[in-house]
Scaffold this motif. Sequence first.
Motif, PDB file in Angstrom:
ATOM      1  N   ARG A  78      -8.066  21.842 -21.116  1.00 18.91           N
ATOM      2  CA  ARG A  78      -7.090  22.299 -22.115  1.00 18.91           C
ATOM      3  C   ARG A  78      -6.990  21.325 -23.287  1.00 18.91           C
ATOM      4  O   ARG A  78      -6.883  21.741 -24.446  1.00 18.91           O
ATOM      5  N   GLN A  79      -7.017  20.035 -22.988  1.00 18.98           N
ATOM      6  CA  GLN A  79      -6.850  19.038 -24.050  1.00 18.98           C
ATOM      7  C   GLN A  79      -8.019  19.015 -25.032  1.00 18.98           C
ATOM      8  O   GLN A  79      -7.904  18.447 -26.125  1.00 18.98           O
ATOM      9  N   ASP A 128       1.293  28.357 -17.838  1.00 16.77           N
ATOM     10  CA  ASP A 128       0.339  29.451 -17.690  1.00 16.77           C
ATOM     11  C   ASP A 128      -1.024  29.149 -18.306  1.00 16.77           C
ATOM     12  O   ASP A 128      -2.029  29.744 -17.904  1.00 16.77           O
ATOM     13  N   VAL A 129      -1.062  28.278 -19.286  1.00 17.01           N
ATOM     14  CA  VAL A 129      -2.345  27.991 -19.935  1.00 17.01           C
ATOM     15  C   VAL A 129      -2.971  26.694 -19.425  1.00 17.01           C
ATOM     16  O   VAL A 129      -4.056  26.316 -19.867  1.00 17.01           O
ATOM     17  N   ASP A 130      -2.297  26.024 -18.485  1.00 20.33           N
ATOM     18  CA  ASP A 130      -2.826  24.754 -17.957  1.00 20.33           C
ATOM     19  C   ASP A 130      -2.213  24.510 -16.579  1.00 20.33           C
ATOM     20  O   ASP A 130      -1.428  23.580 -16.381  1.00 20.33           O
ATOM     21  N   SER A 178     -15.410  31.669 -12.271  1.00 24.62           N
ATOM     22  CA  SER A 178     -13.957  31.520 -12.174  1.00 24.62           C
ATOM     23  C   SER A 178     -13.341  32.885 -12.424  1.00 24.62           C
ATOM     24  O   SER A 178     -14.029  33.822 -12.846  1.00 24.62           O
ATOM     25  N   TYR A 179     -12.044  32.996 -12.190  1.00 28.90           N
ATOM     26  CA  TYR A 179     -11.362  34.263 -12.485  1.00 28.90           C
ATOM     27  C   TYR A 179     -11.525  34.645 -13.949  1.00 28.90           C
ATOM     28  O   TYR A 179     -11.838  35.783 -14.290  1.00 28.90           O
ATOM     29  N   VAL A 180     -11.283  33.688 -14.850  1.00 26.30           N
ATOM     30  CA  VAL A 180     -11.345  33.975 -16.284  1.00 26.30           C
ATOM     31  C   VAL A 180     -12.761  34.357 -16.696  1.00 26.30           C
ATOM     32  O   VAL A 180     -12.969  35.355 -17.407  1.00 26.30           O
ATOM     33  N   LEU A 181     -13.745  33.580 -16.259  1.00 27.51           N
ATOM     34  CA  LEU A 181     -15.126  33.863 -16.643  1.00 27.51           C
ATOM     35  C   LEU A 181     -15.587  35.215 -16.105  1.00 27.51           C
ATOM     36  O   LEU A 181     -16.236  35.998 -16.809  1.00 27.51           O
ATOM     37  N   PHE A 182     -15.236  35.505 -14.862  1.00 28.44           N
ATOM     38  CA  PHE A 182     -15.689  36.758 -14.267  1.00 28.44           C
ATOM     39  C   PHE A 182     -15.007  37.953 -14.915  1.00 28.44           C
ATOM     40  O   PHE A 182     -15.670  38.907 -15.349  1.00 28.44           O
ATOM     41  N   GLU A 209     -10.116  25.730 -18.480  1.00 27.34           N
ATOM     42  CA  GLU A 209      -9.898  25.561 -17.046  1.00 27.34           C
ATOM     43  C   GLU A 209      -8.400  25.596 -16.744  1.00 27.34           C
ATOM     44  O   GLU A 209      -7.592  24.981 -17.437  1.00 27.34           O
ATOM     45  N   GLY A 210      -8.032  26.331 -15.703  1.00 26.66           N
ATOM     46  CA  GLY A 210      -6.643  26.343 -15.275  1.00 26.66           C
ATOM     47  C   GLY A 210      -5.756  27.325 -16.004  1.00 26.66           C
ATOM     48  O   GLY A 210      -4.542  27.322 -15.807  1.00 26.66           O
ATOM     49  N   LYS A 211      -6.351  28.202 -16.825  1.00 28.88           N
ATOM     50  CA  LYS A 211      -5.553  29.156 -17.581  1.00 28.88           C
ATOM     51  C   LYS A 211      -5.406  30.466 -16.797  1.00 28.88           C
ATOM     52  O   LYS A 211      -6.329  30.896 -16.113  1.00 28.88           O
ATOM     53  N   ALA A 212      -4.226  31.092 -16.915  1.00 35.23           N
ATOM     54  CA  ALA A 212      -3.993  32.371 -16.257  1.00 35.23           C
ATOM     55  C   ALA A 212      -4.982  33.409 -16.758  1.00 35.23           C
ATOM     56  O   ALA A 212      -5.445  33.356 -17.902  1.00 35.23           O
TER      57      ALA A 212
END
Length: 596
Positions: free
Chosen positions: A8-9, A83-85, A194-198, A354-357
């Motif tokens: 995120r950073q 939610d974004v981290d 990952s969930y987001v990538l998929f 990484e780590g985002k909803a």
Amino acid sequence: MTTAMPKRQDINPQLKWDTNLLYNSPAEYRKTLQEYKDMVAQFEEDFKGKLIDSPTITAALKRYEECLVIDSRLMHYGFLNLDVDKMNVELAALANEYQLIFAATAPRLSFLETELGLQDEKLLKQVISEQPQWTSYLENIIRQKPHQLTADQEELLANFAPTFRQAYDNYETTKFEDMTFSNFEANGQTYQNSYVLFENDYEISHDTELRRASADSFYKTLRAYKNTTATTYLAHVKNEQIQAKLRGFDSTIDYLLFPQNISRELFDRQIDVIMKELAPHMRRFVKLMAKSHGLDKITHADLKISLPSDFNKRITPEESKQFLMDCLGVLGEDYVKMIQQAFDERWIDFAQNEGKATGGYCATLYDGPSYILLSWTGLMNEVLVLAHELGHAGHFQLAKKQSILNYEPSLYFIEAPSTANEVLTCNTLLKESDDPQFKAYLISELISRTYFHNMVTHLLEAAFQREVYTRMDKDEYLNGDILCDIKLQLLKDFWGDDFEIGEDAGLIWMRQPHYYMGLYPYTYSAGLTIGTAMAKQLEEKPEEVVATWLETLSLGASLSAQDLAQHAGVDVSTDKPLKDTISYVGSLVDQLEKLI
């Protein structure tokens, strides 16, 4: 080579939403948390046991409105940042501080609705006549009277309320903190999953090897968490079932429909008609897409592909701004200014990190911005998601004309403005183009994103929910394997025998957080039914319709969902709007068959 999600950073700030619009610093947020706690304590002292006349009730409701506005701001600041981290310990601590305050304050506010519900109906109607801005809110309290418990029981439930979302929190923890997806190979390259990538990229990729390999990797991980996720979900359903019985409802579904003020007939109609009448059109569509990709078979990993096209180029967030302002310009100057503001003030989180909803949503503060979460791919699919979420933003920015107590309409209507924007965006582009290839591409995107997402993906989730609640109310035993069997059978029923719906498809139920939000999934198709009708009206006679549509959105929850739709010119008391929508999808598939 391995693709990896950035931290995120490391994300460009211009791609992140700006929650400093809420509080300048965590210190200011913490200070307000304590002030809010004191405010609620004073509210309880001033009004508990004293709601016996119209002046006192009026004073209490005005103070209650103030409490709700502050609570909303605090809640959004605590959870939007997390939610974004989600792996950020400091942000998790901030969210936890809100949860602790909520656990302490929610029970102390609960007496208001309990005591109002115990008052004579004549007194409540007197308040309505004197303070019409609260009409819907107070009429709803009157409607709830037959299902109200004693004051002590309601207070006890209110004290347990913070634990009712524990199942959802456990689901999110499993999904984002415990699940680790293995890398996978496709076309000689190593990819991270990952969930987001998929969900945002691989699942809709036009690269068949990548798409299928990512699905194998994704569902392998989901299967390892099947039983934990099932236990979590079934605990949530059991909680709802217990509350339904306590309040005297005939079924858990009736209990969950009650806040929506929608009949069981409308709920069942959405599921049954779509399962029967939309399925043939969607089967034709997916077969067309498979043919265009040269597939020799269609598996569940291929269902969400769209038409391969040279037009499927990446669009930057900045490019999408003008694009959507042009497409939605028919809604008027003020609406376009809202879109401009959303970009300029950074209401939108475009980042992939990484780590985002996962997924997308719009969260509007009653006294502030409409925050939109995306994971921007730049594909047309994602542009339609943004159009969708801006529809929610426009709706709730307009609904602020109502009291916060009459602010959020029934879930049955909630997806109408968002889905109308999707249809309006695509249809505007279709009208402006004479290129048959571009038209085919747009129709493909409209069906694969808007109609597939809202009237297939979410509708099949609704059918799954109905089956689960029905079995639970019959005291049938359920576990992870049975939940997978239910989901798999529904998919096979919808898609028929020509598709290879493998065992992994049964795990799809694990992906949906909406199962922890009542009967939410079916409302997407209900909203799209209204949205399709409205998009057609806005295209055909904008000078007559725009003002009425915007006025409808400004009414918030002051009317029921059916009455809101009727106000906009859509009669959902009959099945005609739904059947018209299904026919429209069929006509889109007809056009595609001629264009490709």
